[in-house]
Enzyme design. Sequence first.
Site, PDB file in Angstrom:
ATOM      1  N   ASP A  41     -19.114 -14.492  -8.998  1.00 50.97           N
ATOM      2  CA  ASP A  41     -18.274 -15.899  -9.618  1.00 50.97           C
ATOM      3  C   ASP A  41     -18.064 -17.439  -9.340  1.00 50.97           C
ATOM      4  O   ASP A  41     -18.239 -17.444  -8.771  1.00 50.97           O
ATOM      5  CB  ASP A  41     -17.278 -14.785  -9.512  1.00 50.97           C
ATOM      6  CG  ASP A  41     -15.839 -15.521 -11.009  1.00 50.97           C
ATOM      7  OD1 ASP A  41     -15.667 -16.665 -11.032  1.00 50.97           O
ATOM      8  OD2 ASP A  41     -14.590 -15.009 -11.143  1.00 50.97           O
ATOM      9  N   ASP A  82     -18.880 -17.258 -16.654  1.00 49.17           N
ATOM     10  CA  ASP A  82     -19.354 -17.400 -15.374  1.00 49.17           C
ATOM     11  C   ASP A  82     -18.696 -16.231 -14.397  1.00 49.17           C
ATOM     12  O   ASP A  82     -18.778 -15.990 -13.154  1.00 49.17           O
ATOM     13  CB  ASP A  82     -17.967 -18.267 -14.482  1.00 49.17           C
ATOM     14  CG  ASP A  82     -16.380 -17.784 -14.963  1.00 49.17           C
ATOM     15  OD1 ASP A  82     -15.846 -16.863 -14.711  1.00 49.17           O
ATOM     16  OD2 ASP A  82     -15.546 -17.992 -13.167  1.00 49.17           O
ATOM     17  N   GLU A  83     -19.444 -15.079 -14.532  1.00 48.77           N
ATOM     18  CA  GLU A  83     -19.748 -13.756 -14.207  1.00 48.77           C
ATOM     19  C   GLU A  83     -20.735 -13.174 -14.518  1.00 48.77           C
ATOM     20  O   GLU A  83     -20.711 -12.563 -15.748  1.00 48.77           O
ATOM     21  CB  GLU A  83     -18.087 -12.624 -14.300  1.00 48.77           C
ATOM     22  CG  GLU A  83     -16.810 -13.366 -13.673  1.00 48.77           C
ATOM     23  CD  GLU A  83     -15.382 -12.960 -13.857  1.00 48.77           C
ATOM     24  OE1 GLU A  83     -15.672 -11.772 -14.498  1.00 48.77           O
ATOM     25  OE2 GLU A  83     -14.161 -13.706 -13.966  1.00 48.77           O
TER      26      GLU A  83
HETATM   27  P1  DGT Z   1     -11.912 -19.597  -9.539  1.00 52.60           P
HETATM   28  O1  DGT Z   1     -12.860 -18.737 -10.426  1.00 52.60           O
HETATM   29  O2  DGT Z   1     -10.201 -18.966  -9.557  1.00 52.60           O
HETATM   30  O3  DGT Z   1     -12.454 -20.725  -8.633  1.00 52.60           O
HETATM   31  O4  DGT Z   1     -11.369 -19.539 -11.279  1.00 52.60           O
HETATM   32  P2  DGT Z   1     -12.637 -20.364 -12.628  1.00 52.60           P
HETATM   33  O5  DGT Z   1     -12.047 -22.230 -13.371  1.00 52.60           O
HETATM   34  O6  DGT Z   1     -13.418 -20.114 -12.296  1.00 52.60           O
HETATM   35  O7  DGT Z   1     -10.892 -19.153 -13.134  1.00 52.60           O
HETATM   36  P3  DGT Z   1     -12.135 -17.990 -14.140  1.00 52.60           P
HETATM   37  O8  DGT Z   1     -12.665 -17.678 -13.225  1.00 52.60           O
HETATM   38  O9  DGT Z   1     -10.881 -17.066 -14.054  1.00 52.60           O
HETATM   39  O10 DGT Z   1     -12.305 -18.749 -15.103  1.00 52.60           O
HETATM   40  C1  DGT Z   1     -13.963 -19.231 -15.726  1.00 52.60           C
HETATM   41  C2  DGT Z   1     -13.837 -20.199 -16.805  1.00 52.60           C
HETATM   42  O11 DGT Z   1     -12.901 -19.905 -17.689  1.00 52.60           O
HETATM   43  C3  DGT Z   1     -12.733 -21.596 -16.019  1.00 52.60           C
HETATM   44  O12 DGT Z   1     -13.810 -22.119 -15.352  1.00 52.60           O
HETATM   45  C4  DGT Z   1     -12.382 -22.328 -17.240  1.00 52.60           C
HETATM   46  C5  DGT Z   1     -12.320 -21.227 -18.226  1.00 52.60           C
HETATM   47  N1  DGT Z   1     -10.727 -20.353 -18.482  1.00 52.60           N
HETATM   48  C6  DGT Z   1     -10.279 -19.684 -17.532  1.00 52.60           C
HETATM   49  N2  DGT Z   1      -8.953 -20.047 -17.830  1.00 52.60           N
HETATM   50  C7  DGT Z   1      -8.733 -20.191 -19.597  1.00 52.60           C
HETATM   51  C8  DGT Z   1      -8.258 -19.967 -20.415  1.00 52.60           C
HETATM   52  O13 DGT Z   1      -6.547 -19.958 -19.872  1.00 52.60           O
HETATM   53  N3  DGT Z   1      -8.270 -21.098 -21.247  1.00 52.60           N
HETATM   54  C9  DGT Z   1      -9.271 -21.865 -21.421  1.00 52.60           C
HETATM   55  N4  DGT Z   1      -9.934 -22.358 -22.459  1.00 52.60           N
HETATM   56  N5  DGT Z   1     -10.498 -21.372 -20.901  1.00 52.60           N
HETATM   57  C10 DGT Z   1      -9.775 -20.922 -19.359  1.00 52.60           C
HETATM   58 CA    CA Z   2     -14.265 -18.177 -11.431  1.00 56.21          CA
HETATM   59 CA    CA Z   3     -14.323 -15.513 -13.219  1.00 56.26          CA
END
Ligand code: DGT
Ligand code: CA
Ligand code: CA
Length: 360
Positions: A10, A107-108
């Site tokens: 991830d 991203d996974e």
């Molecule tokens: P992490 O994994 O906790 O370090 O943080 P992220 O940002 O990688 O979160 P993740 O793995 O849940 O989501 C991957 C990507 O998907 C993130 O960088 C942006 C997108 N994403 C997540 N949630 C939302 C959302 O609610 N709306 C939109 N447009 N994109 C999202």
């Molecule tokens: Ca992530």
């Molecule tokens: Ca993720």
Amino acid sequence: MRRKRILFVDLDYFYAQVEEVINPSLRGKPVAVCVFSGRNEDSGAVATSNYEARKLGIKAGIPIATAKRLSNDVILLPMRKDLYKGISDKIMGYLSTLGTTEVASIDEAYVDLGEITLEEAFKLAKEVKERIFKDHGLKVSIGVASNKVFAKVACEMGKPDGLVVLDDEKEEKLRSEIEVSKIPGIGPVLREKLNELGVNKLGDMKNLDEYKLRKVIGEAKAQYLISLANGTYDEPVKVRQRKHQGRYVTLKRNTRDPNEIKPYLFRAVDEAFAKASGALPMEIHVVAIMEDIDIVSRSRTFKHPISKDEAYNTCYKLLLDILIEDKRQVRRIGATLGKLKKVDGSLDKFFDFKLDGNSV
Ligand code: DGT
Ligand code: CA
Ligand code: CA
């Protein structure tokens, strides 16, 4: 001991981290990547944020106006999806050289490492982290376990920049002690139902009447949890490149009236079909972004590619399902087409396809 092991990757705070890599002066400052919906200047929501912003309470899903209220210093950047997708594709391509790879989202991914020892798994996982950092400057979190679900759980435990390899003993402990709410696929609604049955931890399932469990949470989820608890869960890593085309539109105002939402939904379907440039979907998702930016989706899978007319009907039914189950107002609505198949121009071929079910 050699045993089957699965690696789950991830990418950490993915969109925001890409922005940091491209513009290192952002590092150390709170950064949020936003989807500006265009209703007015501040309308839209945060897609993701770096850890500095999260410390201030600015995280995925909150409105842009709220983010501004929480901090004067937060740097708000517009989402550059194509850029992130390009980097994601490269990383997924690299992962698939290591073993069968299932791309689960932008991203996974799950990678089947085959039968290897714990030491080998650890070494491989370290190499993956180093490789992705060297090639793209990105930090990732990795979990390794004997099945997909625990690999994802292990990854979650180590975030950010994590590396968690579960041995048999730790997995056995998880099988009894993990809280059901921490299990992928178990959302707040199911958790509530399980809690009412007296199940808080996975191990609590032991004392439960299986018939009752199936009745309350449904056959599929019951089977899923039972197999996880007794160590027989064995979903294979399926070769999968996400082939999705999705479009989202923002409603003029928040509403729960299906007739009001319908034209927006159909427009999203039109645009998704246009983007798919002639390919037809075998899977369709309706995604509703609720008034509080929470996301709810429903999908249906078909045995054959479906036409746009079938897609309209299916999407409308899925929308009604969402509105029945969720009492919030809808803010944005989207349609995503999955399992896209290139269908030859001739209709005859399409009907042949429908009859024998072979892929074109
Ligand atoms: P992490 O994994 O906790 O370090 O943080 P992220 O940002 O990688 O979160 P993740 O793995 O849940 O989501 C991957 C990507 O998907 C993130 O960088 C942006 C997108 N994403 C997540 N949630 C939302 C959302 O609610 N709306 C939109 N447009 N994109 C999202
Ligand atoms: Ca992530
Ligand atoms: Ca993720």
